[in-house]
Each structure stands twice: as structure tokens, then as C-alpha cells.
Motif scaffolding. Structure first.
Motif, PDB file in Angstrom:
ATOM      1  N   THR A 140      -2.932  20.750  39.992  1.00 43.48           N
ATOM      2  CA  THR A 140      -4.268  20.198  40.240  1.00 43.48           C
ATOM      3  C   THR A 140      -4.467  18.873  39.507  1.00 43.48           C
ATOM      4  O   THR A 140      -5.054  17.948  40.063  1.00 43.48           O
ATOM      5  CB  THR A 140      -5.360  21.191  39.813  1.00 43.48           C
ATOM      6  N   THR A 141      -3.967  18.767  38.258  1.00 46.04           N
ATOM      7  CA  THR A 141      -4.191  17.501  37.549  1.00 46.04           C
ATOM      8  C   THR A 141      -3.424  16.357  38.216  1.00 46.04           C
ATOM      9  O   THR A 141      -3.934  15.251  38.298  1.00 46.04           O
ATOM     10  CB  THR A 141      -3.799  17.595  36.061  1.00 46.04           C
ATOM     11  N   ILE A 142      -2.222  16.649  38.701  1.00 48.65           N
ATOM     12  CA  ILE A 142      -1.498  15.591  39.416  1.00 48.65           C
ATOM     13  C   ILE A 142      -2.298  15.145  40.629  1.00 48.65           C
ATOM     14  O   ILE A 142      -2.487  13.952  40.875  1.00 48.65           O
ATOM     15  CB  ILE A 142      -0.102  16.073  39.882  1.00 48.65           C
TER      16      ILE A 142
ATOM     17  N   GLY B 288      -9.887  39.086  20.565  1.00 53.64           N
ATOM     18  CA  GLY B 288     -11.288  38.831  20.867  1.00 53.64           C
ATOM     19  C   GLY B 288     -11.574  37.398  21.291  1.00 53.64           C
ATOM     20  O   GLY B 288     -12.715  36.943  21.243  1.00 53.64           O
ATOM     21  N   ILE B 289     -10.537  36.676  21.731  1.00 53.57           N
ATOM     22  CA  ILE B 289     -10.749  35.297  22.167  1.00 53.57           C
ATOM     23  C   ILE B 289     -10.818  35.267  23.680  1.00 53.57           C
ATOM     24  O   ILE B 289     -10.060  35.973  24.361  1.00 53.57           O
ATOM     25  CB  ILE B 289      -9.591  34.393  21.674  1.00 53.57           C
ATOM     26  N   ASN B 290     -11.725  34.469  24.200  1.00 58.97           N
ATOM     27  CA  ASN B 290     -11.864  34.327  25.641  1.00 58.97           C
ATOM     28  C   ASN B 290     -11.020  33.145  26.104  1.00 58.97           C
ATOM     29  O   ASN B 290     -11.417  31.998  25.941  1.00 58.97           O
ATOM     30  CB  ASN B 290     -13.345  34.114  25.982  1.00 58.97           C
ATOM     31  N   PRO B 291      -9.847  33.415  26.697  1.00 57.19           N
ATOM     32  CA  PRO B 291      -8.957  32.297  27.038  1.00 57.19           C
ATOM     33  C   PRO B 291      -9.551  31.356  28.078  1.00 57.19           C
ATOM     34  O   PRO B 291      -9.239  30.170  28.086  1.00 57.19           O
ATOM     35  CB  PRO B 291      -7.694  32.974  27.564  1.00 57.19           C
ATOM     36  N   LYS B 292     -10.403  31.874  28.962  1.00 63.15           N
ATOM     37  CA  LYS B 292     -11.006  31.006  29.981  1.00 63.15           C
ATOM     38  C   LYS B 292     -11.829  29.908  29.322  1.00 63.15           C
ATOM     39  O   LYS B 292     -11.773  28.745  29.690  1.00 63.15           O
ATOM     40  CB  LYS B 292     -11.893  31.836  30.907  1.00 63.15           C
ATOM     41  N   ARG B 293     -12.588  30.322  28.296  1.00 61.80           N
ATOM     42  CA  ARG B 293     -13.414  29.347  27.595  1.00 61.80           C
ATOM     43  C   ARG B 293     -12.525  28.316  26.886  1.00 61.80           C
ATOM     44  O   ARG B 293     -12.823  27.127  26.870  1.00 61.80           O
ATOM     45  CB  ARG B 293     -14.307  30.062  26.586  1.00 61.80           C
ATOM     46  N   VAL B 294     -11.433  28.826  26.295  1.00 57.25           N
ATOM     47  CA  VAL B 294     -10.516  27.916  25.586  1.00 57.25           C
ATOM     48  C   VAL B 294      -9.944  26.882  26.558  1.00 57.25           C
ATOM     49  O   VAL B 294      -9.864  25.694  26.244  1.00 57.25           O
ATOM     50  CB  VAL B 294      -9.390  28.720  24.907  1.00 57.25           C
TER      51      VAL B 294
ATOM     52  N   ARG C 101      -9.702  30.460  39.030  1.00 56.65           N
ATOM     53  CA  ARG C 101      -9.155  30.613  40.380  1.00 56.65           C
ATOM     54  C   ARG C 101      -7.633  30.668  40.385  1.00 56.65           C
ATOM     55  O   ARG C 101      -7.023  30.781  41.432  1.00 56.65           O
ATOM     56  CB  ARG C 101      -9.622  29.452  41.283  1.00 56.65           C
ATOM     57  N   GLY C 102      -7.040  30.505  39.202  1.00 59.19           N
ATOM     58  CA  GLY C 102      -5.594  30.647  39.115  1.00 59.19           C
ATOM     59  C   GLY C 102      -4.780  29.535  39.749  1.00 59.19           C
ATOM     60  O   GLY C 102      -3.589  29.684  39.978  1.00 59.19           O
TER      61      GLY C 102
END
Lengths: 365, 332
Positions: free
Chosen positions: A148-150, A247-253, A141-142
Motif C-alpha cells: 500500500t505504501t508503494i 496488554g498492548i494493542n498492536p493496531k493502535r501501535v 484490513r490486513g
């Protein structure tokens, strides 16, 4: 001009610069102490003796260091993925909640060898889940993870207070705390462990979770530098676009690294709730999550560095308390100021001396 | 020079001989997270032990904790040095006092705001709901809008007990008056957040409230300022805060932690220190309401008569003020 200079060798970067930063912090602190009329050498002696001079002091230093290792590692893994996890505080809080809920539910019906692993898993699950939500929001969701963590720290705090004041509180009790867990749900203190072998050491909150902290250090090193996932994590951290090309999925990372990060922070709850307090209380996180950021920065996001930085901060906490105890003119605010200088010079101004050192190194090389 | 020396020796002997009448004590106090200058609870204890120090010349050892683990550590360190009596400030220190006191049965411990059942521990607790009940009556009788407010600090049972006692007082004086309650927050920062206190006050004023009782430590300072700025009224807490804004401060709910701390040292000094539970309510003058030159003009004779009558009724047992903590509910 400067591009003709060679970069600093690694031993200066990880060895000399941190020492230099701490020294600068100490010099500024000494000035502060002198202004108040305290002999800085004496103050440092008291701090060092308080932190490492006798077994109770060492116990407290290592107990603080255990928490800092967990939160430092938590910040480090997120950092390797290019994420700045400021939510260690909330993740530790919720991790402790997980431990507390499980122990309150199960401690009457299970033996210790089942309860303690469950506590460990609950700390990781709850802490990880608390980090997963900001991670999802970041990845899909960007929403920026810093924000958000704060905010999740505050939500965690509000949830805990609600539960402790309204639901989990032991009836007929002033302070919001649950009943004490059964003996079998209490992680043994180190002074108890030593007593099994006939060695007597003074009481301190240091408990077996320090062993788990060491295991976590090794595990994280293996994960980041020796596993495929770790490689993917670092690739995304260095350059997300290049990682996608590879070929890496950054979302998963993002999801995986934040879950690990949250789980590591959650282990603070394991140390505090299973190991020290043996009941759920409020505010057991005491700012360890935030200090973890400085620990990780100072330790250059490497487990070895984090252990060293944790020991330093453990020393500052325990030695600082000792200083405030021994010298009545040193208030706790001054102790906080000294800790603040160390964080300022080794965290915020970590690379302040780099340009100067680079020039010096190139001249003398 | 020699004469000076002799004089000094003589005065030392004099001091020693007068001290010999009393028990030689080495007292200590462990302040909690708020710090000894929180203008409220911890500072009350500080005032009490300082009073003992100026009266007897006996200094005390002190420590201010900054995290959960330090409470036990500090109390144990005091005990290791044989200091006694050791005062633990606040209910949060209860478990730590309990642990250390059982390890050192020969030392005296005093815990304020909590009960520790050990033969060497003096537990001092207050009936805050009774004092709050009285100021509730005063609030109801001063309100012109028919709405009064309450702002608590951190949302914990004790602070709800303040609010519950207050609401009972208001309803007893006039059942038609509405009580609006807010808590400042859910973390310990709620004890020291004057900005938020002022914000909550303005919110309550907008809803028609014209008098606010704040039981929120340092946060109260913001509440009183907001009340002054809006031309409304406020009620202080713990120590007598009437002097902060004369004309705005209707009264203060007194909680005499200073007396509790002072009495513990004094009793040990005089050799008649007793363990056990000391419940300080209206009857024991442990709580009460403040009347001085700063608010005398705001308290009418009718109000004074009514509140003194209520006070007598509570003491005699004719009126029972419900304590929120007894069943974790406020049914009025």
C-alpha cells in the motif's frame, strides 16, 4: 558449530561492520573508475573536497543530510514497530503539499513567527495523514503495508501533478509551479542566519530546518527508548503476539508509529518547500524517501547511526555532483553507480560479513 | 624532432591568429534531468554545442543535473569560473538561471524553453503549437479511418500545447476527424517509458486510430515501434526521426533546439550575442515538419501543397494557431 560461537560485541556490529561495508563499496567503485580510466584516489579526493572542503560544499552536504535524517528517522520508527514504510517519498510529497497550500493561503496575512510553525505542523499533518491510510488498511484490513505504501507513492505523485498542472499553476507559466511565497513564509537560509551575526558564508540550500532535524533525532530517541508508547512500539516490533499478551494493542501501535513516520517524512517537504524553493514545484522529493531506507538500515535504526549515515549519503550526493562536474569523463550515471554500490553493500548486504567476522572474533578473543 | 616542434609551434600560432578574429569564449551547458542522450530535447542541445565544438575547436563545460537543487548549484559553479555563455536546457532551469544571472551581470546566459527577463539573458522559446499544427494537417490527410491519435509525455502545459496545436491542424484539414489524446504519465519517467508508449499506442489502434503523433521524448521510441508492428503510422518529434522506421514515420515535428544552442555560442564567438526573448516559430524556422528520402513516398503532392499553404498562412497571420499556454485551455 556456529551456535558455539559467541555473537559479535556491539562495537563491532555498529562500528566495524559499517566501515567495512563502505570500504568494500569503495573498492568495487575504484575498480569501476579504473576501468573508465580515472585515478580512484584522485576521484575520492575530489569527492571529499567537494563535500567537506569548502563552505558551499559543506552547505550542500548538510542540506542533503537534513532530508536523509527526516526520511531515515521515518523508516526507523516504522521499523521498530515491525513495519516497512516504503512510502516516505509520497509522504514527503504530500507533506510539502500541505506546506505549500497553507503558505499560499496565509502568507499575505500573517507574520513569520506564526507562518513557520504552521508550515511545520502542516508538513507533519499532511505527511502523517498520508501514512495513516495504509496504516489503517494494514491494521484493520490486513493489506500489506509494503504494497500500500508503494502504491500511495504513485497516488501522491498523480495528485501533485493534477493539482500543479490544473489548479495551482501560476498562469502564463511554462513549468508547473506556484507563485513564490511572501518573504515572511520563507524559512531563513543558514547563510542568512550567519549573516545576522556578521559571519559570511557562501550560499547553499542549507536552511534552519537542519535544527529541526536535530530536534527530531533527540525526540525520536526519547520516544522510542524513554516513553511508554516507544516501549509498546518496540514490543510489537519484536513479537506481536507477546505484545498482545502484555496488554498492548498492536493496531493502535501500527497507527501511531505510521503517523509519526509519515510526519517525519513530511518534514522533507518543510525543508524543500519552506526552506529551499519557497514555492510548490513538482518532484522536489528527488528520491530522498527511498534513500531513507538505506540510511535507516545503515544507521541500525538508531538516531545517532542515522545522522552518521545521512552525512555519508549527503557526502555521496554532493561529492558525486562535484566529481561529475570536475571530471568530464565521469558521467552522472557513474555517480549513481557509486551511490548504488554503497547502498548495496551497506543496505542489502549489510550483514554479509557478519559470519566471517564472528568466526574471526571467536578465534582471536 | 626539432622540425616537428617548429611545425607544432607554427600551427599553434596559426590557430591563435585565426581565433583572434573571433572572441575567445569559454562556453558551458547544463543539461536537465533527461540527460544529454535522451534522443530528443537535451540531445538536440548536445548536437548543437557539439557542432560548435567541431567547427571552432572550442570545447565546452557540461553538467547533467540529477535533482532539483543541482540546477542552481551547477549554473552557479559555471558562473564562478567565469564561463560564458551558459546554456540552461529546459524551462525547469528558468528560476535557477534568473537567480544566478542577476548575481553575475557580466556573464551571458541562454535559457531554452523559458523566459527570463534580465539584460544578460537570452530566452529562446518555441511555438511548438505551430509545428504541431502542420503535422496535424498531414495526419488528417493520411488517415483512412477518420481517427488520429496523440501521445504526450509528462502531463504539463507545454505538452498539452503540442496536442492542442495538433488537434487544430487535424480539424482544419477535416473537421469530422476525431482526435484521441493520451498522456504517458505524471512523473518525469513519462519522458522515458517506451513500454508504456507502446501500450498506449496499441490501445489507440484498437479504437480505430491509424496514425499517432508522439511528443514524449524517449517514450516515443515505443510508440513508433508499436505503429510499425501494427502496420500503422506515426509522427516523430523534436529532431528528425523519419529514419527510425521508414515507411511508418509519416513525418517529424521539428523543434530546432540544436540551432538555438549553436546560435548562442556562435553569436558570442562572433561578438554579436544579444540578450532578450527569441521566439522561434514557423516564421523563424524554429519549428517545422521534416521531409526527406525516408518519407517522400508517403507525402502526396496534395498534402505537400496543403501543408505549405497552411505554413504560409500561419506566417502571414491569416491563420492563428491557438497556444494552450496562453489561457491554459484548448478551445477549438
Amino acid at each position: 558449530m556456529s551456535d558455539l560461537l559467541q555473537p559479535l560485541p556491539r562495537w563491532i556490529d555498529v562500528g566495524v561492520i559499517p566501515v567495512l561495508n563502505v570500504s568494500m563499496a569503495m573498492i568495487v567503485s575504484s575498480i569501476l573508475l579504473l576501468v573508465v580510466g580515472i585515478e580512484p584516489v584522485e576521484a575520492v579526493t575530489i569527492m571529499l573536497h567537494g563535500a567537506f572542503g569548502y563552505d558551499e560544499g559543506i552547505g550542500y552536504t548538510l542540506y542533503y543530510a537534513t532530508n536523509f535524517v527526516f526520511t531515515g528517522l521515518a523508516v526507523a520508527i516504522a521499523f521498530h514497530a515491525g513495519l516497512f514504510n516504503i512510502g516516505g517519498e509520497g509522504q514527503a510529497y504530500i507533506g510539502g503539499l500541505g506546506v505549500g497550500l497553507a503558505m499560499l493561503l496565509l502568507d499575505s496575512s500573517m507574520p513569520a513567527f506564526l507562518l513557520l510553525p504552521i508550515a511545520l505542523i502542516m508538513a507533519a499533518l499532511f505527511g502523517g495523514a498520508w501514512a495513516l491510510i495504509p496504516a489503517y488498511l494494514q491494521a484493520y484490513r490486513g493489506s500489506h503495508i509494503v504494497i500500500t505504501t508503494i502504491m500511495f507513492n504513485f497516488i501522491a505523485s498523480a495528485i501533485m501533478v493534477y493539482l500543479m498542472v490544473n489548479v495551482l499553476i501560476m498562469p502564463g507559466q511554462q513549468s508547473p509551479q506556484t507563485r513564490e511565497f511572501a518573504e515572511s513564509a520563507q524559512l531563513p537560509f543558514m547563510h542568512e542566519v550567519f549573516a545576522w551575526f556578521g559571519v559570511n558564508i557562501s550560499q547553499s540550500p542549507l536552511n534552519l530546518s537542519i535544527v529541526w532535524a536535530v530536534i527530531c533525532c533527540i525526540g525520536l530517541w526519547l520516544f522510542i527508548w524513554r516513553s511508554r508508547w516507544g516501549y509498546e512500539t518496540r514490543a510489537v516490533g519484536f513479537n506481536e503476539k507477546a505484545a498482545v499478551y502484555g496488554g498492548i494493542n498492536p493496531k493502535r501501535v501500527v497507527l501511531i508509529s505510521m503517523c509519526i513516520s509519515g510526519a517525519l517524512a513530511g518534514f522533507v517537504g518543510f525543508n524543500e518547500i519552506s526552506g529551499v524553493h519557497h514555492r510548490l514545484i513538482l518532484n522536489f522529493t528527488a528520491g530522498y524517501g527511498f534513500t531513507g531506507i538505506a540510511v535507516s538500515l545503515m544507521g541500525r535504526n538508531h538516531p545517532v547511526g542515522i545522522v552518521l549515515a545521512s552525512l555519508l549519503f549527503g557526502m555521496l550526493y554532493q561529492g558525486g555532483a562535484e566529481l561529475a562536474f570536475e571530471v568530464p569523463t565521469v558521467t552522472r550515471e557513474m555517480v549513481v553507480a557509486i551511490q548504488g554500490f554503497v547502498i548495496l553493500f551497506s543496505g542489502a548486504l549489510a550483514y554479509m560479513s557478519t559470519p566471517f567476522l564472528t568466526r574471526l572474533y571467536n578465534r582471536w578473543k | 624532432m626539432k622540425l616537428l616542434h617548429k611545425l607544432a609551434t607554427a600551427s599553434t600560432i596559426l590557430m591563435l591568429s585565426s581565433a583572434a578574429l573571433a572572441v575567445d569564449i569559454k562556453p558551458a551547458v547544463v543539461f536537465d534531468m533527461g540527460g544529454k542522450f535522451d534522443k530528443s530535447f537535451n540531445q538536440g542541445v548536445y548536437d548543437g554545442v557539439e557542432r560548435f565544438k567541431t567547427e571552432t575547436g572550442i570545447s565546452y563545460r557540461e553538467f547533467e543535473v540529477t535533482n532539483e537543487a543541482q540546477r542552481e548549484q551547477a549554473i552557479r559553479k559555471m558562473a564562478q569560473r567565469g564561463l560564458s555563455p551558459i546554456i540552461g536546457v529546459g524551462f525547469a532551469q528558468g528560476p535557477a538561471i534568473e537567480k544566478v544571472a542577476s548575481e553575475y551581470p557580466n556573464l551571458k546566459f541562454t535559457i531554452i524553453d523559458s523566459v527570463v527577463d534580465l539584460p544578460n539573458v537570452q530566452s529562446v522559446v518555441f511555438k511548438e503549437h505551430e509545428g504541431s499544427f502542420l503535422v496535424g494537417i498531414l495526419a488528417a490527410m493520411s488517415s483512412k479511418t477518420g481517427k488520429v491519435g496523440y501521445i504526450g509525455g509528462m502531463d504539463i502545459p507545454m505538452i498539452r500545447a503540442f496536442g492542442c496545436g495538433y488537434a487544430q491542424g487535424v480539424k482544419m484539414a477535416d473537421p469530422s476527424i476525431e482526435v484521441i489524446q493520451n498522456m504517458t504519465g505524471t512523473t518525469p519517467t513519462a519522458w522515458n517509458d517506451p513500454g508504456r508508449g507502446a501500450e498506449l499506442s496499441r490501445g489507440q489502434f484498437d479504437r480505430g486510430v491509424d496514425i499517432i503523433y508522439a511528443a514524449a521524448g524517449g517514450t516515443g521510441v515505443g510508440v513508433y515501434q508499436a505503429a510499425k508492428d501494427a502496420g500503422k503510422m506515426a509522427i516523430g518529434v523534436d529532431s528528425n526521426q523519419n529514419h527510425i522506421h521508414p515507411g511508418t514515420m509519416l513525418t517529424s515535428m521539428l523543434k530546432r533546439v540544436d540551432v538555438a544552442a549553436y546560435n548562442s555560442y556562435k553569436a558570442a564567438y562572433e561578438g554579436n550575442w544579444k540578450a532578450g526573448i527569441h521566439v522561434l516559430g514557423l516564421k523563424e524556422d524554429g519549428v517545422g515538419w521534416a521531409l526527406d528520402e525516408h518519407n517522400a513516398s508517403m507525402i502526396t503532392d496534395a498534402m505537400k501543397a496543403k501543408v505549405e499553404q497552411a505554413r504560409a498562412d500561419v506566417i502571414s497571420g491569416k491563420i492563428k494557431v491557438h497556444d494552450y499556454r496562453s489561457n491554459n485551455a484548448c478551445d477549438i
